[in-house]
Design an enzyme around this catalytic site. Structure first.
Site, PDB file in Angstrom:
ATOM      1  N   MET A 152       0.840  -1.205   0.000  1.00  0.00           N
ATOM      2  CA  MET A 152       0.000   0.000   0.000  1.00  0.00           C
ATOM      3  C   MET A 152       0.877   1.257   0.000  1.00  0.00           C
ATOM      4  O   MET A 152       0.606   2.220  -0.726  1.00  0.00           O
ATOM      5  CB  MET A 152      -0.943  -0.006   1.206  1.00  0.00           C
ATOM      6  CG  MET A 152      -2.047  -1.048   1.147  1.00  0.00           C
ATOM      7  SD  MET A 152      -3.096  -1.040   2.631  1.00  0.00           S
ATOM      8  CE  MET A 152      -3.889   0.574   2.467  1.00  0.00           C
ATOM      9  N   GLN A 155       2.341   1.667  -3.451  1.00  0.00           N
ATOM     10  CA  GLN A 155       1.357   2.072  -4.454  1.00  0.00           C
ATOM     11  C   GLN A 155       0.856   3.490  -4.213  1.00  0.00           C
ATOM     12  O   GLN A 155       0.590   4.234  -5.160  1.00  0.00           O
ATOM     13  CB  GLN A 155       0.178   1.089  -4.458  1.00  0.00           C
ATOM     14  CG  GLN A 155      -0.827   1.301  -5.561  1.00  0.00           C
ATOM     15  CD  GLN A 155      -0.255   0.988  -6.944  1.00  0.00           C
ATOM     16  OE1 GLN A 155       0.772   0.312  -7.066  1.00  0.00           O
ATOM     17  NE2 GLN A 155      -0.899   1.500  -7.976  1.00  0.00           N
ATOM     18  N   GLU A 156       0.714   3.867  -2.960  1.00  0.00           N
ATOM     19  CA  GLU A 156       0.173   5.193  -2.622  1.00  0.00           C
ATOM     20  C   GLU A 156       1.163   6.320  -2.933  1.00  0.00           C
ATOM     21  O   GLU A 156       0.782   7.346  -3.508  1.00  0.00           O
ATOM     22  CB  GLU A 156      -0.206   5.245  -1.135  1.00  0.00           C
ATOM     23  CG  GLU A 156      -1.450   4.442  -0.765  1.00  0.00           C
ATOM     24  CD  GLU A 156      -2.732   5.102  -1.247  1.00  0.00           C
ATOM     25  OE1 GLU A 156      -2.693   6.277  -1.684  1.00  0.00           O
ATOM     26  OE2 GLU A 156      -3.791   4.443  -1.178  1.00  0.00           O
ATOM     27  N   SER A 157       2.419   6.147  -2.514  1.00  0.00           N
ATOM     28  CA  SER A 157       3.350   7.284  -2.576  1.00  0.00           C
ATOM     29  C   SER A 157       4.703   6.957  -3.174  1.00  0.00           C
ATOM     30  O   SER A 157       5.594   7.816  -3.182  1.00  0.00           O
ATOM     31  CB  SER A 157       3.579   7.819  -1.157  1.00  0.00           C
ATOM     32  OG  SER A 157       4.199   6.816  -0.354  1.00  0.00           O
ATOM     33  N   TYR A 240      -5.640  -0.117  -8.761  1.00  0.00           N
ATOM     34  CA  TYR A 240      -5.069  -0.011  -7.417  1.00  0.00           C
ATOM     35  C   TYR A 240      -5.226  -1.326  -6.665  1.00  0.00           C
ATOM     36  O   TYR A 240      -4.252  -1.867  -6.112  1.00  0.00           O
ATOM     37  CB  TYR A 240      -5.768   1.127  -6.678  1.00  0.00           C
ATOM     38  CG  TYR A 240      -5.352   1.327  -5.244  1.00  0.00           C
ATOM     39  CD1 TYR A 240      -4.231   2.078  -4.927  1.00  0.00           C
ATOM     40  CD2 TYR A 240      -6.096   0.785  -4.202  1.00  0.00           C
ATOM     41  CE1 TYR A 240      -3.856   2.280  -3.597  1.00  0.00           C
ATOM     42  CE2 TYR A 240      -5.733   0.983  -2.878  1.00  0.00           C
ATOM     43  CZ  TYR A 240      -4.610   1.727  -2.581  1.00  0.00           C
ATOM     44  OH  TYR A 240      -4.237   1.919  -1.266  1.00  0.00           O
TER      45      TYR A 240
END
Length: 256
Positions: A152, A155-157, A240
């Site tokens: 996560m 993938q997020e940042s 995502y």
């Protein structure tokens, strides 16, 4: 005079018996509508059959049904009857169950298996992956798999603690400003960001019971998941979810 007295007494007795029997029959007839109404409600397939049998004149050549023989016991001559409250109670007891609601099938929504694995929370080594120590600590606190949290963050940042999205999400797990304000944290502090991000995701997982739905809610918001009854038909959200799930599966396969 003595000759007529016994005869007169017998006549009075017979008349009294006949009147009593007539009253019982009248009472039974008066109670019949309630009985028929309840019978027809409980046995709709027989609706009207009682009335047809009671009206033989409607069928040419039909003969009247033989009367029911009267019993010497009064209770056996009485037809069953119910009050209005009893009728409603009986109807309620035999009321057909409503069919189970059919889940909406929304075009574009991605179906999620009912037994989707949430991944176990066993402690695993993340090696030299970014922020591995913090991820291990807070994943264990939230009963989450560290690999899932690590994917996560990636993938997020792209593991950049100073990342800001076009929508205003901030930090490693891309927290929205309102969420950071709610927990009174600095979203650009890696530890605080992972602490709140894992707590928020754990809450979503508890709500939806499936990792895929919790991921979709984390990306697109719970409102979108509720609206579509599954993963929303947004390419960003679908990519995502699939990317993170595939990444976790790859890490597990490689024992990383």
């Amino acid at each position: 005079m003595s000759f007529f007295q016994p005869q007169l007494s017998k006549t009075l007795i017979v008349c009294s018996l006949l009147l009593g029997m007539t009253a019982q029959v009248s009472a039974a007839d008066a109670e019949a509508p309630n009985t028929d109404e309840l019978y027809e409600y409980l046995f709709p397939e027989a609706r009207g059959s009682a009335h047809v049998a009671a009206a033989p004149s409607a069928v040419p050549g039909a003969s009247a049904p033989a009367p029911r023989p009267m019993s010497a016991f009064r209770d056996q001559n009485r037809r069953a009857s119910w009050s209005e409250d009893q009728i409603q109670a009986m109807k309620g007891a035999f009321k057909a169950k409503e069919p189970a609601p059919v889940e909406r099938q929304i075009a574009g929504a991605v179906a999620v298996p009912a037994q989707s694995s949430p991944f176990d929370a066993a402690s695993v080594s993340l090696g030299d992956r970014p922020f591995a120590d913090l991820i291990q600590v807070y994943a264990a606190k939230r009963n989450l798999n560290p690999r899932l949290v690590s994917m996560m963050v990636k993938q997020e940042s792209r593991s950049d603690p100073n990342a800001i999205s076009p929508k205003g999400a901030q930090g490693l797990m891309q927290l929205m400003p309102d969420l950071s304000k709610q927990f009174n944290i600095d979203p650009f502090d890696p530890e605080m960001n992972i602490k709140v991000g894992t707590q928020y995701f754990a809450d979503l997982l508890a709500k939806y019971g499936q990792v895929e739905l919790a991921l979709a809610a984390y990306n697109a918001g719970p409102g979108a998941v509720d609206k579509y009854g599954g993963i929303p038909p947004f390419s960003e959200t679908q990519n995502y979810v699939s990317t993170i799930m595939a990444g976790v599966a790859q890490l597990e396969a490689n024992n990383q």
